[in-house]
Design a protein around this motif. Sequence first.
Motif, PDB file in Angstrom:
ATOM      1  N   ILE A   1       0.845  -1.196   0.000  1.00 43.67           N
ATOM      2  CA  ILE A   1       0.000   0.000   0.000  1.00 43.67           C
ATOM      3  C   ILE A   1       0.878   1.243   0.000  1.00 43.67           C
ATOM      4  CG2 ILE A   1      -1.633   1.369   1.369  1.00 43.67           C
ATOM      5  CD1 ILE A   1      -2.907  -1.217   2.310  1.00 43.67           C
ATOM      6  N   SER A   2       1.934   1.214   0.811  1.00 49.39           N
ATOM      7  CA  SER A   2       2.849   2.357   0.880  1.00 49.39           C
ATOM      8  C   SER A   2       3.556   2.585  -0.446  1.00 49.39           C
ATOM      9  CB  SER A   2       3.888   2.139   1.991  1.00 49.39           C
ATOM     10  OG  SER A   2       4.879   1.205   1.606  1.00 49.39           O
ATOM     11  N   LEU A   3       3.689   1.533  -1.261  1.00 55.92           N
ATOM     12  CA  LEU A   3       4.277   1.684  -2.590  1.00 55.92           C
ATOM     13  C   LEU A   3       3.296   2.348  -3.545  1.00 55.92           C
ATOM     14  CD1 LEU A   3       6.529   0.981  -4.674  1.00 55.92           C
ATOM     15  CD2 LEU A   3       5.359  -1.198  -5.013  1.00 55.92           C
ATOM     16  N   GLY A   4       2.011   2.011  -3.419  1.00 57.20           N
ATOM     17  CA  GLY A   4       1.021   2.522  -4.357  1.00 57.20           C
ATOM     18  C   GLY A   4       0.626   3.968  -4.129  1.00 57.20           C
ATOM     19  N   ILE A   5       0.635   4.425  -2.868  1.00 58.12           N
ATOM     20  CA  ILE A   5       0.162   5.781  -2.565  1.00 58.12           C
ATOM     21  C   ILE A   5       0.905   6.858  -3.349  1.00 58.12           C
ATOM     22  CG2 ILE A   5      -0.022   7.535  -0.753  1.00 58.12           C
ATOM     23  CD1 ILE A   5      -0.763   5.347   1.196  1.00 58.12           C
ATOM     24  N   PRO A   6       2.243   6.868  -3.364  1.00 57.93           N
ATOM     25  CA  PRO A   6       2.934   7.955  -4.086  1.00 57.93           C
ATOM     26  C   PRO A   6       2.798   7.865  -5.601  1.00 57.93           C
ATOM     27  CG  PRO A   6       4.406   6.830  -2.525  1.00 57.93           C
ATOM     28  CD  PRO A   6       3.192   5.980  -2.688  1.00 57.93           C
ATOM     29  N   ASP A   7       2.559   6.670  -6.147  1.00 60.97           N
ATOM     30  CA  ASP A   7       2.580   6.487  -7.597  1.00 60.97           C
ATOM     31  C   ASP A   7       1.516   7.297  -8.322  1.00 60.97           C
ATOM     32  OD1 ASP A   7       4.698   4.794  -7.327  1.00 60.97           O
ATOM     33  OD2 ASP A   7       3.643   2.966  -7.872  1.00 60.97           O
ATOM     34  N   SER A   8       0.409   7.579  -7.654  1.00 61.83           N
ATOM     35  CA  SER A   8      -0.715   8.241  -8.320  1.00 61.83           C
ATOM     36  C   SER A   8      -0.872   9.710  -7.930  1.00 61.83           C
ATOM     37  CB  SER A   8      -2.014   7.494  -7.982  1.00 61.83           C
ATOM     38  OG  SER A   8      -2.193   7.425  -6.571  1.00 61.83           O
ATOM     39  N   LEU A   9      -0.038  10.208  -7.053  1.00 54.25           N
ATOM     40  CA  LEU A   9      -0.239  11.568  -6.534  1.00 54.25           C
ATOM     41  C   LEU A   9       0.100  12.658  -7.543  1.00 54.25           C
ATOM     42  CD1 LEU A   9       1.041  11.530  -2.831  1.00 54.25           C
ATOM     43  CD2 LEU A   9      -1.306  11.728  -3.650  1.00 54.25           C
ATOM     44  N   LEU A  10       1.240  12.515  -8.217  1.00 53.26           N
ATOM     45  CA  LEU A  10       1.708  13.590  -9.087  1.00 53.26           C
ATOM     46  C   LEU A  10       0.707  13.892 -10.201  1.00 53.26           C
ATOM     47  CD1 LEU A  10       3.948  15.573  -9.862  1.00 53.26           C
ATOM     48  CD2 LEU A  10       5.003  13.743 -11.205  1.00 53.26           C
ATOM     49  N   GLY A  11       0.214  12.838 -10.862  1.00 46.10           N
ATOM     50  CA  GLY A  11      -0.746  13.058 -11.937  1.00 46.10           C
ATOM     51  C   GLY A  11      -2.033  13.698 -11.460  1.00 46.10           C
ATOM     52  N   ALA A  12      -2.491  13.291 -10.252  1.00 43.99           N
ATOM     53  CA  ALA A  12      -3.731  13.847  -9.717  1.00 43.99           C
ATOM     54  C   ALA A  12      -3.576  15.313  -9.342  1.00 43.99           C
ATOM     55  CB  ALA A  12      -4.173  13.039  -8.495  1.00 43.99           C
ATOM     56  N   ALA A  13      -2.411  15.678  -8.820  1.00 44.89           N
ATOM     57  CA  ALA A  13      -2.200  17.041  -8.322  1.00 44.89           C
ATOM     58  C   ALA A  13      -1.695  18.005  -9.390  1.00 44.89           C
ATOM     59  CB  ALA A  13      -1.210  17.008  -7.154  1.00 44.89           C
TER      60      ALA A  13
ATOM     61  N   ILE B   1      14.313  11.779  -6.462  1.00 42.73           N
ATOM     62  CA  ILE B   1      15.343  10.736  -6.450  1.00 42.73           C
ATOM     63  C   ILE B   1      15.106   9.743  -5.315  1.00 42.73           C
ATOM     64  CG2 ILE B   1      17.817  10.265  -6.238  1.00 42.73           C
ATOM     65  CD1 ILE B   1      18.312  13.000  -7.561  1.00 42.73           C
ATOM     66  N   PRO B   2      15.037  10.196  -4.020  1.00 46.01           N
ATOM     67  CA  PRO B   2      14.751   9.215  -2.965  1.00 46.01           C
ATOM     68  C   PRO B   2      13.363   8.590  -3.076  1.00 46.01           C
ATOM     69  CG  PRO B   2      14.702  11.453  -2.076  1.00 46.01           C
ATOM     70  CD  PRO B   2      15.279  11.532  -3.459  1.00 46.01           C
ATOM     71  N   LEU B   3      12.410   9.324  -3.663  1.00 41.50           N
ATOM     72  CA  LEU B   3      11.071   8.752  -3.859  1.00 41.50           C
ATOM     73  C   LEU B   3      11.141   7.541  -4.794  1.00 41.50           C
ATOM     74  CD1 LEU B   3       8.040   9.070  -3.247  1.00 41.50           C
ATOM     75  CD2 LEU B   3       7.869  10.542  -5.265  1.00 41.50           C
ATOM     76  N   GLY B   4      11.908   7.664  -5.864  1.00 42.20           N
ATOM     77  CA  GLY B   4      12.056   6.553  -6.794  1.00 42.20           C
ATOM     78  C   GLY B   4      12.891   5.425  -6.228  1.00 42.20           C
ATOM     79  N   LEU B   5      13.979   5.759  -5.535  1.00 39.74           N
ATOM     80  CA  LEU B   5      14.843   4.731  -4.945  1.00 39.74           C
ATOM     81  C   LEU B   5      14.073   3.878  -3.941  1.00 39.74           C
ATOM     82  CD1 LEU B   5      18.149   6.761  -4.378  1.00 39.74           C
ATOM     83  CD2 LEU B   5      17.758   4.984  -6.090  1.00 39.74           C
ATOM     84  N   GLY B   6      13.285   4.536  -3.100  1.00 39.25           N
ATOM     85  CA  GLY B   6      12.509   3.801  -2.102  1.00 39.25           C
ATOM     86  C   GLY B   6      11.444   2.926  -2.732  1.00 39.25           C
ATOM     87  N   GLY B   7      10.729   3.457  -3.709  1.00 34.80           N
ATOM     88  CA  GLY B   7       9.659   2.693  -4.346  1.00 34.80           C
ATOM     89  C   GLY B   7      10.173   1.484  -5.101  1.00 34.80           C
TER      90      GLY B   7
END
Length: 407
Positions: free
Chosen positions: A15-27, A101-107
């Motif tokens: 779930i923690s992986l999915g939450i950030p994936d959709s935020l940028l496009g929505a915002a 960068i850290p957002l992608g590395l973590g995901g």
Amino acid sequence: MMATLFLIIIYLAFISLGIPDSLLGAAWPMMRPDLGVSFGYAGILSMIVAGGTIVSSLASGSLVQRIGTGRLTLISCCLTAGALLGFGWAPSVAWLAVLAIPLGLGGGAIDAALNHYVADNYKAHHMNWLHCFWGVGATAGPIIMSFYMAEHNSWREGYTAVALIQFSLVAILLITLPLWKRVAAIRESKQIGNQVPPAQAEAESKASSGSLSKNVLRIRGVKPSLAAFLIYCGAESLVGLWGASYLAGARNIAAETAALWISLYYGGITVGRLVTGFITLKVRNTVLIRWGQIVAVAGGVILLLPNPSFMLAGLILIGLGLAPIYPGLLHETPARFGRENAARLMGFQMAVAYTGTTFLPPLFGVLAMRTDISVLPAIFLILMTVMLLSAEKVNRILHNHSASAQK
């Protein structure tokens, strides 16, 4: 009881992986004028995030061996939580690029490590449900963002709220970290108790599908299969990143409503994977993959219709169609190309999938700036058609090889 609790923890991590994936496009419809940048910057940020996922996924194998899946998941979730909090406070798009960068590395580390763990230790329906929980996070992200955009006229508060949710998941992972060692010890003891005689093990090894290949790219059907992975992740990310901008720019739908509708697109993926987990008990993955692509194409056709009232149905249908494709392709790897080659092929597939995520959405952003955002449904349909042809080519190659082997 412990096994069930452990599986819940793995699902929470996804779930923690999915939450950030959709935020940028929505915002982005609200972020872009606030930051004073051009339309295509979302594609650049998406490319940076996806580039980080490629690096961390390729390194995840050695990291798991060094620190274990549990610790890697915890550290990766910390990285994504910190990056999301930074997004909420970033004064400029340059800071967003750094934080990507850290957002992608973590995901990427979470994705690769948990996919390998579940594929190695659980059954096919668990893989579908794992990706279903990614959909839970991806669906929740735009809903949260839509609320803060509508009620507080702020995308920054949306990112901050999501970051706090991520930090709560970090706390859960930290508390339950010792559970990984306990489960590993139980599995090891069971494997020792279930060991077979060397002669039987050798016979089973020879009977397994396929043989070890030095160059996995030369295996029949691998190249079109990799093409299917690339196009799938590119198409899924394309709709997720630019769908809200398409609704707002080409269909004149309010930004907060567009963000909410994109959450329903991810909701279609989530529900589809939940249902698919049960259907896999009766229906073969190849059938589900084929019909998933057909349903997604039908959703893309609906998006082309001039009446805006059909938009939501088209997005949900696309999500439902995409749902079984990625988990099904992953699970078919050992059966199609041999268990001996599956581990290396899994790494190739993940890297190629992230490549699609990295380049296809930004390339569409460039295309949209030079033409118009209204071309989104047409480009999606082209991608899905190519993917359908690639997937069916794999099926045909493997069918012909199996038929010739039986003669």
